[in-house]
Design a protein around this motif. Structure first.
Motif, PDB file in Angstrom:
ATOM      1  N   MET A 117     -11.821   6.367  19.939  1.00 50.26           N
ATOM      2  CA  MET A 117     -13.117   6.240  20.533  1.00 50.26           C
ATOM      3  C   MET A 117     -14.137   5.809  19.494  1.00 50.26           C
ATOM      4  N   ASN A 118     -13.917   6.186  18.334  1.00 45.87           N
ATOM      5  CA  ASN A 118     -14.833   5.751  17.305  1.00 45.87           C
ATOM      6  C   ASN A 118     -14.874   4.236  17.201  1.00 45.87           C
ATOM      7  N   LEU A 119     -13.726   3.636  17.352  1.00 45.58           N
ATOM      8  CA  LEU A 119     -13.656   2.196  17.263  1.00 45.58           C
ATOM      9  C   LEU A 119     -14.436   1.531  18.400  1.00 45.58           C
ATOM     10  N   ILE A 120     -14.347   2.071  19.571  1.00 45.55           N
ATOM     11  CA  ILE A 120     -15.065   1.526  20.731  1.00 45.55           C
ATOM     12  C   ILE A 120     -16.565   1.726  20.547  1.00 45.55           C
ATOM     13  N   LYS A 121     -16.964   2.870  20.077  1.00 43.32           N
ATOM     14  CA  LYS A 121     -18.384   3.132  19.856  1.00 43.32           C
ATOM     15  C   LYS A 121     -18.928   2.198  18.788  1.00 43.32           C
ATOM     16  N   LYS A 122     -18.161   2.015  17.718  1.00 44.37           N
ATOM     17  CA  LYS A 122     -18.604   1.152  16.633  1.00 44.37           C
ATOM     18  C   LYS A 122     -18.757  -0.295  17.120  1.00 44.37           C
ATOM     19  N   THR A 123     -17.827  -0.761  17.900  1.00 40.49           N
ATOM     20  CA  THR A 123     -17.908  -2.137  18.404  1.00 40.49           C
ATOM     21  C   THR A 123     -19.068  -2.289  19.391  1.00 40.49           C
ATOM     22  N   ALA A 124     -19.301  -1.280  20.193  1.00 38.03           N
ATOM     23  CA  ALA A 124     -20.426  -1.334  21.144  1.00 38.03           C
ATOM     24  C   ALA A 124     -21.747  -1.367  20.402  1.00 38.03           C
ATOM     25  N   ILE A 125     -21.848  -0.575  19.341  1.00 38.53           N
ATOM     26  CA  ILE A 125     -23.069  -0.566  18.537  1.00 38.53           C
ATOM     27  C   ILE A 125     -23.246  -1.911  17.840  1.00 38.53           C
ATOM     28  N   ALA A 126     -22.148  -2.456  17.354  1.00 37.77           N
ATOM     29  CA  ALA A 126     -22.213  -3.750  16.671  1.00 37.77           C
ATOM     30  C   ALA A 126     -22.678  -4.840  17.640  1.00 37.77           C
ATOM     31  N   PHE A 127     -22.126  -4.850  18.841  1.00 37.99           N
ATOM     32  CA  PHE A 127     -22.542  -5.851  19.826  1.00 37.99           C
ATOM     33  C   PHE A 127     -24.004  -5.689  20.225  1.00 37.99           C
ATOM     34  N   SER A 128     -24.433  -4.460  20.421  1.00 34.34           N
ATOM     35  CA  SER A 128     -25.829  -4.240  20.806  1.00 34.34           C
ATOM     36  C   SER A 128     -26.772  -4.661  19.693  1.00 34.34           C
ATOM     37  N   LEU A 129     -26.374  -4.358  18.416  1.00 37.57           N
ATOM     38  CA  LEU A 129     -27.188  -4.804  17.286  1.00 37.57           C
ATOM     39  C   LEU A 129     -27.203  -6.320  17.195  1.00 37.57           C
ATOM     40  N   PHE A 130     -26.060  -6.922  17.376  1.00 36.98           N
ATOM     41  CA  PHE A 130     -25.985  -8.379  17.323  1.00 36.98           C
ATOM     42  C   PHE A 130     -26.842  -9.003  18.431  1.00 36.98           C
ATOM     43  N   ALA A 131     -26.776  -8.443  19.602  1.00 33.82           N
ATOM     44  CA  ALA A 131     -27.556  -8.960  20.726  1.00 33.82           C
ATOM     45  C   ALA A 131     -29.046  -8.784  20.485  1.00 33.82           C
ATOM     46  N   PHE A 132     -29.415  -7.649  19.955  1.00 30.48           N
ATOM     47  CA  PHE A 132     -30.834  -7.390  19.686  1.00 30.48           C
ATOM     48  C   PHE A 132     -31.351  -8.311  18.599  1.00 30.48           C
ATOM     49  N   VAL A 133     -30.620  -8.409  17.490  1.00 35.31           N
ATOM     50  CA  VAL A 133     -31.051  -9.247  16.373  1.00 35.31           C
ATOM     51  C   VAL A 133     -31.037 -10.715  16.787  1.00 35.31           C
ATOM     52  N   GLY A 134     -30.046 -11.119  17.510  1.00 37.70           N
ATOM     53  CA  GLY A 134     -29.947 -12.512  17.943  1.00 37.70           C
ATOM     54  C   GLY A 134     -31.059 -12.889  18.897  1.00 37.70           C
ATOM     55  N   SER A 135     -31.389 -12.005  19.811  1.00 40.87           N
ATOM     56  CA  SER A 135     -32.450 -12.308  20.778  1.00 40.87           C
ATOM     57  C   SER A 135     -33.804 -12.347  20.105  1.00 40.87           C
ATOM     58  N   THR A 136     -34.034 -11.471  19.132  1.00 45.90           N
ATOM     59  CA  THR A 136     -35.304 -11.506  18.419  1.00 45.90           C
ATOM     60  C   THR A 136     -35.409 -12.756  17.573  1.00 45.90           C
ATOM     61  N   ALA A 137     -34.306 -13.215  17.024  1.00 49.62           N
ATOM     62  CA  ALA A 137     -34.325 -14.449  16.230  1.00 49.62           C
ATOM     63  C   ALA A 137     -34.646 -15.628  17.134  1.00 49.62           C
ATOM     64  N   VAL A 138     -34.085 -15.643  18.319  1.00 48.12           N
ATOM     65  CA  VAL A 138     -34.361 -16.726  19.273  1.00 48.12           C
ATOM     66  C   VAL A 138     -35.821 -16.675  19.695  1.00 48.12           C
ATOM     67  N   LEU A 139     -36.331 -15.508  19.963  1.00 45.36           N
ATOM     68  CA  LEU A 139     -37.721 -15.377  20.355  1.00 45.36           C
ATOM     69  C   LEU A 139     -38.646 -15.755  19.210  1.00 45.36           C
ATOM     70  N   ALA A 140     -38.276 -15.391  18.023  1.00 42.13           N
ATOM     71  CA  ALA A 140     -39.091 -15.730  16.870  1.00 42.13           C
ATOM     72  C   ALA A 140     -39.143 -17.233  16.679  1.00 42.13           C
ATOM     73  N   GLN A 141     -38.092 -17.930  16.969  1.00 41.69           N
ATOM     74  CA  GLN A 141     -38.069 -19.375  16.820  1.00 41.69           C
ATOM     75  C   GLN A 141     -38.876 -20.064  17.918  1.00 41.69           C
ATOM     76  N   THR A 142     -38.888 -19.540  19.098  1.00 43.27           N
ATOM     77  CA  THR A 142     -39.565 -20.206  20.211  1.00 43.27           C
ATOM     78  C   THR A 142     -41.019 -19.787  20.366  1.00 43.27           C
ATOM     79  N   LYS A 143     -41.487 -18.762  19.685  1.00 44.66           N
ATOM     80  CA  LYS A 143     -42.855 -18.289  19.870  1.00 44.66           C
ATOM     81  C   LYS A 143     -43.873 -19.335  19.446  1.00 44.66           C
ATOM     82  N   GLU A 144     -43.736 -19.932  18.325  1.00 47.93           N
ATOM     83  CA  GLU A 144     -44.728 -20.884  17.834  1.00 47.93           C
ATOM     84  C   GLU A 144     -44.817 -22.130  18.710  1.00 47.93           C
TER      85      GLU A 144
END
Length: 136
Positions: A1-28
């Motif tokens: 279960m640790n492996l599943i939790k770690k991968t879920a956290i990694a995906f959520s972090l990746f999604a959050f960081v990726g979406s903020t990077a996309v928003l940061a690029q399109t804001k200006e």
């Protein structure tokens, strides 16, 4: 279960960081296009406002000329009707005076007053109060 939790956290972090990077690029670019669009809209609004003002002044001038024409015509009509009314009133006064003279005639005197004969044959005189006093 640790492996599943770690991968879920990694995906959520990746999604959050990726979406903020996309928003940061399109804001200006969004801000600049919005500002440009706002300026265009403002310029169009100013142009249409100027056109509407020009049309309004033309319409006001047209209305003023129409109302002055109508009031002049109405004044002429009023003057004409006043003349007609006064001329009709003068003719009716003359007719009334003529009929009064024709209906009454003098028939002598009574107690120092002139005696008149009415239209039905009655005799009367005008007393000191200005009223008719009939004689039997």
């Amino acid at each position: 279960m640790n492996l599943i939790k770690k991968t879920a956290i990694a995906f959520s972090l990746f999604a959050f960081v990726g979406s903020t990077a996309v928003l940061a690029q399109t804001k200006e670019p969004v801000k600049t296009t919005v500002k440009k669009d706002a300026k265009k809209v403002e310029q169009k609004a100013n142009a249409t406002a100027k056109k509407m003002d020009a049309k309004a002044t033309k319409d006001e001038k047209a209305v003023k000329t129409e109302t002055t024409k109508k009031t002049d015509a109405a004044k002429k009509d009023v003057k004409a009707t006043k003349k007609d009314i006064t001329s009709k009133a003068n003719t009716t006064k003359k007719e009334v005076k003529n009929t009064n003279v024709a209906k009454t005639s003098k028939a002598g005197t009574y107690n120092g007053h002139k005696v008149y004969v009415g239209e039905r044959g009655g005799k009367y005189y005008i007393n000191s109060n200005g009223n008719k006093t009939y004689i039997k």
